[in-house]
Motif scaffolding. Sequence first.
Motif, PDB file in Angstrom:
ATOM      1  N   VAL A 297      48.017  43.458  55.523  1.00 55.40           N
ATOM      2  CA  VAL A 297      48.294  42.163  54.912  1.00 55.40           C
ATOM      3  C   VAL A 297      49.397  42.403  53.888  1.00 55.40           C
ATOM      4  N   CYS A 298      50.345  41.498  53.792  1.00 57.01           N
ATOM      5  CA  CYS A 298      51.438  41.659  52.837  1.00 57.01           C
ATOM      6  C   CYS A 298      51.400  40.528  51.819  1.00 57.01           C
ATOM      7  N   ALA A 299      51.041  40.854  50.593  1.00 55.16           N
ATOM      8  CA  ALA A 299      51.017  39.867  49.512  1.00 55.16           C
ATOM      9  C   ALA A 299      52.446  39.507  49.113  1.00 55.16           C
ATOM     10  N   LYS A 304      50.449  40.377  42.757  1.00 63.92           N
ATOM     11  CA  LYS A 304      49.319  39.779  43.481  1.00 63.92           C
ATOM     12  C   LYS A 304      48.531  40.846  44.231  1.00 63.92           C
ATOM     13  N   ARG A 305      49.262  41.753  44.910  1.00 62.90           N
ATOM     14  CA  ARG A 305      48.544  42.816  45.631  1.00 62.90           C
ATOM     15  C   ARG A 305      47.715  43.660  44.687  1.00 62.90           C
ATOM     16  N   THR A 348      56.972  47.601  50.558  1.00 62.96           N
ATOM     17  CA  THR A 348      56.510  48.557  49.548  1.00 62.96           C
ATOM     18  C   THR A 348      55.685  47.845  48.477  1.00 62.96           C
ATOM     19  N   ASP A 349      56.167  46.700  48.031  1.00 60.48           N
ATOM     20  CA  ASP A 349      55.523  45.993  46.924  1.00 60.48           C
ATOM     21  C   ASP A 349      54.270  45.223  47.333  1.00 60.48           C
ATOM     22  N   GLY A 350      54.266  44.667  48.549  1.00 63.44           N
ATOM     23  CA  GLY A 350      53.197  43.734  48.897  1.00 63.44           C
ATOM     24  C   GLY A 350      52.184  44.201  49.909  1.00 63.44           C
ATOM     25  N   LEU A 351      52.533  45.172  50.744  1.00 60.27           N
ATOM     26  CA  LEU A 351      51.670  45.524  51.880  1.00 60.27           C
ATOM     27  C   LEU A 351      50.459  46.344  51.449  1.00 60.27           C
ATOM     28  N   PHE A 352      49.306  45.988  52.026  1.00 61.07           N
ATOM     29  CA  PHE A 352      48.125  46.845  51.920  1.00 61.07           C
ATOM     30  C   PHE A 352      47.380  46.821  53.239  1.00 61.07           C
ATOM     31  N   ARG A 353      46.705  47.937  53.525  1.00 61.81           N
ATOM     32  CA  ARG A 353      46.041  48.126  54.813  1.00 61.81           C
ATOM     33  C   ARG A 353      44.536  47.885  54.706  1.00 61.81           C
TER      34      ARG A 353
END
Length: 377
Positions: A297-299, A304-305, A348-353
């Motif tokens: 998901v990419c915030a 926000k992330r 880099t800034d927004g993505l999390f797995r």
Amino acid sequence: MHTNISFNQPRCVGREAELIAQVLQSPNTSGDGPMTKAVQAWFEAKLDLKVLPTTSCSSALDMAAILSDIGPGDAFIVPSYTFVSSANAFVLRGATPLFGDSAADRPHMGLDEIKAVCTPDVKVVVVVHYAGVSHDLPAIAAWCAEQGIMLIEDAAQSMGAWIDVEGTPKHLGSFGDLATFSFHETKNISSGEGGCLAVNREDLWSRACVIWEKGTNRQAFFRGEVDKYGWVDAGSSFLPNEMTMAHLLGQLEQFEAVTKRRKAIWTRYHERLSTALPADALPPDWRESTNGHLFYVCAPSMEKRDAMLPVLKAAGIACHFHYQSLHKSAYAQRMGWTADAPHADRFTDGLFRLPLHLGLTDDDVDRVIDNVLHVWG
């Protein structure tokens, strides 16, 4: 009371323990024994790939760099949004990285991004199949061939990933001159640590075997082609031991079942989240091509992330961000390797797995989804 949902959970899926026990009871525990040969035979039969197993994907990339004959004065193109190993192998040979941006809608570097940074000094293009999915791969392969540039596929995440080419399925890793795979514990098929180099050009095979064997012609000696073996090229000790290969073979025997379950988890995430989150917060619809390696998901911002992840952790759900843009790393900055890569920076800034492994039940996946939607707001 909910149990915690781990981000990753390595598992034995078949005969791993039995095969490792066989090795421990045999006279051959070092590299290039029966288990290694069985792994090589599996790759050739199942994926139509001729491979040399290695101690890691990083080691396979080191072999690829040596085979490319890249050196000082040469440049190579690599995505900024990738793991450092994709670049390190070629930097260690003295080459200069040119960082390609991600595409606007995915973390991958495509053909347009490659052309945007290409210079006459470029000798190698390294494409990274992020999340086990390719982008522009046939077009990139054709363009590299036209330009006389070696194409190396970093297929670390790509076991079980295929694309259709004129009605024929081809496994990722079969398009470049060379390709590398990872069997780290975080990968779909794992041996704890491990990797392999796929050699897709027959003219590179003999030299690859020499590099694999510490720069010696030991393989030729065993085939009876020379009466003694010696040092004939650069190389290193890239061979994995037989216990590692036994572990890997046990996993490969369950390749189809592992891929099927992981794809099902990926699809469940996508089908539910795509009805509630913005399109640019999710991967494209990769249900047909994904191997289920990872779902992200990419915030819209790092703020926000970074606000979401602790809330998910408090709910017992382990989620992690991923790569940091290489062009903004301390090393790249110190070396003066700059780039304009705004899309890579966005990921880099927004993505999390999200958690994705064989230990997840459908209820676990739904719980992750519910919590992601809750914290998204």
